[in-house]
Write a protein that holds these residues in place. Structure first.
Motif, short mmCIF file in Angstrom:
data_model
loop_
_atom_site.label_atom_id
_atom_site.label_comp_id
_atom_site.label_asym_id
_atom_site.label_seq_id
_atom_site.Cartn_x
_atom_site.Cartn_y
_atom_site.Cartn_z
N GLU A 520 0.79 -0.95 -0.21
CA GLU A 520 -0.04 0.35 0.11
C GLU A 520 1.06 1.17 -0.10
OE1 GLU A 520 -2.31 0.04 3.22
OE2 GLU A 520 -3.59 -1.86 2.62
N ARG A 521 0.31 2.42 -0.97
CA ARG A 521 1.35 3.35 -0.69
C ARG A 521 0.53 4.19 1.24
NH1 ARG A 521 1.73 8.31 -4.57
NH2 ARG A 521 2.07 9.90 -3.23
N ARG A 522 1.52 5.12 1.27
CA ARG A 522 1.28 5.51 2.62
C ARG A 522 1.90 6.69 2.53
NH1 ARG A 522 1.36 1.63 6.89
NH2 ARG A 522 0.78 -0.98 5.43
N ASP A 523 1.36 7.97 3.00
CA ASP A 523 2.09 9.28 3.16
C ASP A 523 2.59 9.88 4.34
OD1 ASP A 523 1.49 10.11 0.64
OD2 ASP A 523 -0.44 10.27 0.66
N VAL A 524 3.39 9.47 4.92
CA VAL A 524 4.33 9.76 5.49
C VAL A 524 4.58 11.15 6.08
CG1 VAL A 524 6.44 8.68 6.99
CG2 VAL A 524 5.49 7.16 4.89
N ALA A 525 3.94 11.37 7.14
CA ALA A 525 4.54 12.78 7.44
C ALA A 525 6.19 12.92 8.52
CB ALA A 525 3.10 13.32 9.22
N TYR A 526 6.43 13.34 7.87
CA TYR A 526 8.04 13.01 8.47
C TYR A 526 8.84 14.78 8.75
CZ TYR A 526 13.17 13.13 8.52
OH TYR A 526 14.37 13.37 8.32
N ALA A 527 8.77 14.65 10.70
CA ALA A 527 9.19 16.11 11.03
C ALA A 527 10.45 15.77 10.79
CB ALA A 527 9.07 16.01 12.25
N PHE A 528 11.43 16.89 10.32
CA PHE A 528 13.17 16.98 10.59
C PHE A 528 13.38 16.97 11.74
CE2 PHE A 528 11.59 18.07 6.80
CZ PHE A 528 12.56 18.98 5.96
N PRO A 529 13.24 15.29 12.51
CA PRO A 529 14.32 14.63 13.31
C PRO A 529 16.06 15.16 13.76
CG PRO A 529 13.89 13.52 12.54
CD PRO A 529 13.69 14.28 11.97
N ARG A 530 17.04 15.16 14.69
CA ARG A 530 17.89 14.62 15.05
C ARG A 530 18.10 13.67 13.65
NH1 ARG A 530 20.76 14.61 20.63
NH2 ARG A 530 20.67 13.05 20.23
N LEU A 531 19.84 13.34 13.23
CA LEU A 531 19.86 12.69 12.69
C LEU A 531 21.44 11.85 12.56
CD1 LEU A 531 19.15 9.72 10.94
CD2 LEU A 531 18.43 11.66 8.17
N GLY A 532 22.00 11.22 12.32
CA GLY A 532 23.37 11.19 11.61
C GLY A 532 23.60 10.18 11.59
N GLY A 533 24.76 10.27 10.42
CA GLY A 533 24.81 8.13 9.48
C GLY A 533 25.74 7.88 9.67
N ASN A 534 26.68 6.76 9.47
CA ASN A 534 28.03 6.56 9.18
C ASN A 534 27.69 5.26 8.54
OD1 ASN A 534 30.82 6.43 9.70
ND2 ASN A 534 30.41 5.39 12.22
N GLY A 535 28.22 5.52 6.83
CA GLY A 535 27.68 3.92 6.36
C GLY A 535 26.50 3.76 5.91
N LEU A 536 26.02 2.85 6.50
CA LEU A 536 25.16 1.39 7.22
C LEU A 536 24.37 2.90 7.88
CD1 LEU A 536 25.45 -1.25 5.68
CD2 LEU A 536 24.60 -0.05 4.00
N TRP A 538 22.42 4.87 11.42
CA TRP A 538 22.07 5.54 11.31
C TRP A 538 21.14 5.55 13.22
CZ3 TRP A 538 19.25 8.95 6.93
CH2 TRP A 538 20.25 8.71 5.92
N THR A 539 21.48 6.91 12.66
CA THR A 539 21.12 7.18 14.78
C THR A 539 19.46 9.17 13.80
OG1 THR A 539 22.44 6.83 15.40
CG2 THR A 539 21.09 8.43 16.81
N LEU A 540 18.52 8.37 14.98
CA LEU A 540 17.39 9.30 14.68
C LEU A 540 16.77 10.11 16.16
CD1 LEU A 540 14.21 8.75 14.51
CD2 LEU A 540 14.68 8.56 12.09
N ARG A 541 16.13 10.96 16.47
CA ARG A 541 15.65 11.23 17.63
C ARG A 541 13.45 11.14 17.05
NH1 ARG A 541 16.54 13.74 22.19
NH2 ARG A 541 18.55 13.08 22.18
N HIS A 542 13.24 10.02 17.67
CA HIS A 542 12.46 9.49 17.91
C HIS A 542 11.23 9.79 18.70
CE1 HIS A 542 8.65 8.41 16.15
NE2 HIS A 542 8.39 7.67 16.63
N ASP A 543 10.29 10.71 19.08
CA ASP A 543 9.39 10.64 20.46
C ASP A 543 10.59 11.08 21.93
OD1 ASP A 543 7.22 10.73 19.35
OD2 ASP A 543 6.92 7.94 19.81
N GLY A 544 11.83 11.76 21.09
CA GLY A 544 13.12 12.10 22.43
C GLY A 544 13.84 10.49 22.67
N VAL A 545 13.34 10.02 22.14
CA VAL A 545 14.59 8.64 22.43
C VAL A 545 15.71 8.39 21.22
CG1 VAL A 545 14.68 6.24 22.99
CG2 VAL A 545 13.12 7.83 23.67
N ASP A 546 16.31 8.27 21.41
CA ASP A 546 17.77 7.95 19.54
C ASP A 546 17.35 6.63 19.57
OD1 ASP A 546 19.09 10.50 19.88
OD2 ASP A 546 20.44 9.95 20.86
N GLU A 547 16.73 6.41 18.37
CA GLU A 547 16.92 5.08 18.16
C GLU A 547 17.94 4.69 16.53
OE1 GLU A 547 14.19 2.40 17.89
OE2 GLU A 547 12.53 3.44 18.74
#
Length: 682
Positions: A520-536, A538-547
């Motif tokens: 199915e196609r879904r339209d995702v509401a993407y907020a611009f959180p803190r994001l870091g990437g090193n190669g493969l 990745w880390t992002l801040r989601h709901d106050g937690v670093d995922e």
């Protein structure tokens, strides 16, 4: 001992045999088809010989070509692995005629045990208990139907030849029996070249217990305890463990002795497995099902609890050595569990998938063993069995082994290929599985929601972030060493702004990112959180937690793969025409997997009702009946005999009274006609 051994197989079992040969100082010869020219087992061997095209009949199943390869390379013995020629009496005889040692039983033993009817007759003379039923050569459909009244329903139809659940059908009412017999005969003839069938009473709450045996040519036979293989789907094993949580010591000794007597009934030689069925309600009562005259897929769990290398003993027995193992010297230590990893989609009825592995990740750790034959960049095609790896966990007790297996599955990923890894995690985490309350129908009874592994919100945000990062970086013409450098064809990068816009520390902004997953196609509401990437990574801040997650992208399929603690998920960018009204083309019937159209049940222009059979597709030696999704007129696209790809449109059904328009929808799976349950189509 031999100087050189040819392995007449591929993938993980070829590599596993090579490991023991290398440890013993034996040179190895690999064989391969054109589809496997760059496979891991080819590179790992000391020598490799091409057999022929991808088709197994022209390569791995060609007795003449395999024998020629052994002669050409000077191999003194052939290890057949499992599948292909491993239980082929003609192959064993051809090896003997060529002066090459077949690392398995004699041709006569294979013939006797390869026919389930003659096998039952042989073991009955040794006092091994049998399931009530009718098993005689040459039984017609009429005789089978007549005998069913005396056996009583439910009944299990079984082919006399072969294994792996192919051609097996459970029948619960007399009215279903004629059609089920016809399907079973077709499948048996296609899979084994023999459509002989017999009937057994379907045992209530059955558990599948098998016993490993070793026998030498001097008449010595021992058993190495039992394995439980009750977690199955469509008669195909999924999880195996040793020992069984069901049996007590007295029953363990009795079933082991029955397995030894089974081997002695045919003068067995080498490694073999005797399979029994046990009612969960009466665990002290067991019945002989069949003997597999080869090494089993699940042999590692026996090796882990006994410390015995079964491949080594196959080599030693083949070289004429006497068994150096006495029955009272074999002890079971701890518990081991194995999970089979398949290239398949549980949410679509476990249909085989394919693709190219972008990466292959399996963990190392205490009590963890990985038997795999797949490497990054390798393609999984539909030519062969879809199993790509096995994860085995060993521990001092069952709870520890299960916990270690769950940990290992959570750290495994094969991005680029849809697998059953997340389903396996769900399965072994169930309370009934943890408690040992197993039976062969457990998976079939599972809630469909447990088969479709939905991503978490954080996983969706990772995918959306990757799209934004990719498009922004493409616009900025960033260096080639950044993460997820893939440009999705057709995307207008100018609409996404500069790379540093979304990454800044300014207040979060929201953008809508269109993605598809779960069909199915879904339209995702993407907020611009803190994001870091090193190669493969990745880390992002989601709901106050670093995922944290690992991500891969495949430009060829416009797909992103996200691996987090919750599982492995694939997301795609919608195609350019995704907004078109799907009803314009009618309700489509598409191929549920790569295969071939073996029968047309409707003609072009026929009027059909929803649920009517339209085509039959064969894949992996199984028949899948595809049915009309709506009432209407059939317009066939595929012809009988056509080779078809996954999701290829085979027919459309234009709903009656719609003036050429029809409602979009998914064709429902045929029930009872595709090896106990049918196959999804849409």
């Amino acid at each position: 001992m031999f100087d050189k051994v040819l392995i007449a197989n591929r993938g993980e079992i070829a590599l596993r045999v090579m490991r023991t040969c290398t440890r013993l100082g034996i040179a190895t010869v690999a064989v391969y088809s054109d589809a496997d020219a760059d496979a891991a087992h080819v590179r790992a061997a000391d020598q490799a010989v091409r057999l022929g095209p991808a088709a197994a009949s022209e390569s791995y199943l060609s007795i003449d070509r395999v024998i020629a390869a052994a002669r050409e390379t000077g191999a003194q013995a052939i290890h057949p692995g499992y599948g292909f020629l491993s239980e082929n009496a003609a192959f064993a005889a051809a090896c003997e005629a060529a002066g090459i040692v077949f690392l398995g039983p004699t041709a006569d033993a294979i013939r006797t045990m390869g026919d389930k009817i003659t096998a039952k007759q042989a073991v009955a003379q040794r006092g091994v208990p049998l399931v009530p039923g009718i098993a005689e050569p040459g039984l017609t459909d009429e005789r089978l139907i007549a005998a069913s009244a005396d056996i009583g329903f439910p009944i299990l139809i079984k082919p006399s030849a072969g294994g792996g659940g192919k051609g097996m059908h459970a029948v619960f009412e007399a009215a279903q029996l004629p059609e089920a017999l016809a399907a079973a005969r077709r499948e048996a003839a296609s899979s084994f070249g023999d459509d002989t069938l017999f009937l057994e009473r379907l045992v209530a709450t059955p558990r599948h217990i098998e016993v490993q045996v070793l026998a030498d040519e001097h008449g010595n036979v021992v058993h190495l305890g039992e394995r439980e293989c009750s977690l199955q789907r469509r008669h195909q094993k999924v999880i195996e463990e040793a020992p069984s949580a069901l049996l007590d010591e007295a029953t363990r000794a009795r079933i082991g002795e029955a397995a030894v007597q089974t081997a002695k009934s045919v003068g067995y030689r080498g490694a073999g497995t005797v399979e029994f069925i046990v009612s969960a309600d009466q665990p002290d009562e067991f019945f002989f099902m069949e003997m597999n005259t080869r090494l089993q897929v699940e042999h590692p769990v026996t090796e882990e609890v006994t410390g015995v290398d079964l491949v080594e003993w196959m080599l030693r027995i083949g070289a004429g050595e006497e068994l150096g193992l006495a029955q009272d010297e074999i002890a079971l230590t701890g518990h081991a569990v194995e999970a089979r990893i398949y290239a398949e989609d549980p949410a679509r009825g476990f249909l085989p998938t394919g693709g190219t592995a972008l990466d292959v990740e399996f963990p190392a750790g205490e009590g963890i063993r990985v038997d795999a034959g797949l490497e990054a960049g390798q393609r999984v095609a539909s030519d062969y069995d879809p199993m790509i790896a096995k994860l085995i966990a060993h521990g001092p007790d069952r709870a520890t082994a299960l916990a270690r297996l769950e940990w290992a599955l959570g750290r495994s990923a094969v991005p680029g290929i849809m697998t059953n890894i997340d389903f396996l995690r769900t399965l072994i985490g169930r309370d009934d599985v943890r408690e040992g309350a197993l039976d062969t129908g457990l998976i079939d009874r599972m809630d469909p929601a447990d088969l479709a592994h939905e991503p978490g919100e954080a996983d969706v945000q990772f995918a959306a972030a990757a799209v934004v990062a990719t498009l922004g970086r493409a616009a900025a013409e960033a260096s080639e060493d950044g993460p997820l450098l893939v440009e999705f064809a057709g995307d207008d990068t100018s609409a996404w702004g500069a790379w540093d816009g979304w990454r800044s520390a300014r207040p979060e902004r929201v953008r809508t990112v269109p993605l598809t997953w779960g069909g199915e196609r879904r339209d995702v509401a993407y907020a611009f959180p803190r994001l870091g990437g090193n190669g493969l990574d990745w880390t992002l801040r989601h709901d106050g937690v670093d995922e944290r997650a690992r991500m891969w992208a495949d430009s060829a399929t416009r797909t992103l793969w996200v691996a987090s603690d919750r599982g492995v998920y694939s997301f795609a960018r919608p195609q350019a025409d995704s907004t078109l009204d799907p009803s314009a083309a009618g309700a489509e019937i598409t191929a549920p997997m790569p295969g071939s159209v073996i029968e047309l049940r409707a003609a072009d222009g026929d009027e059909v009702a929803a649920g009517d059979p339209v085509l039959v597709v064969e894949a992996m030696k199984m028949e899948h009946v595809l049915r009309a999704p709506v009432d209407g007129v059939v317009h066939l696209v595929a012809a009988a005999g056509a080779q078809v790809a996954l999701d290829e449109v085979l027919a459309t059904v234009v709903a009656a009274g719609e003036g050429g328009q029809s409602g979009a929808g998914d064709a429902e799976a045929g029930t009872g006609e595709a090896d106990a349950g049918g196959s999804a189509a849409r």
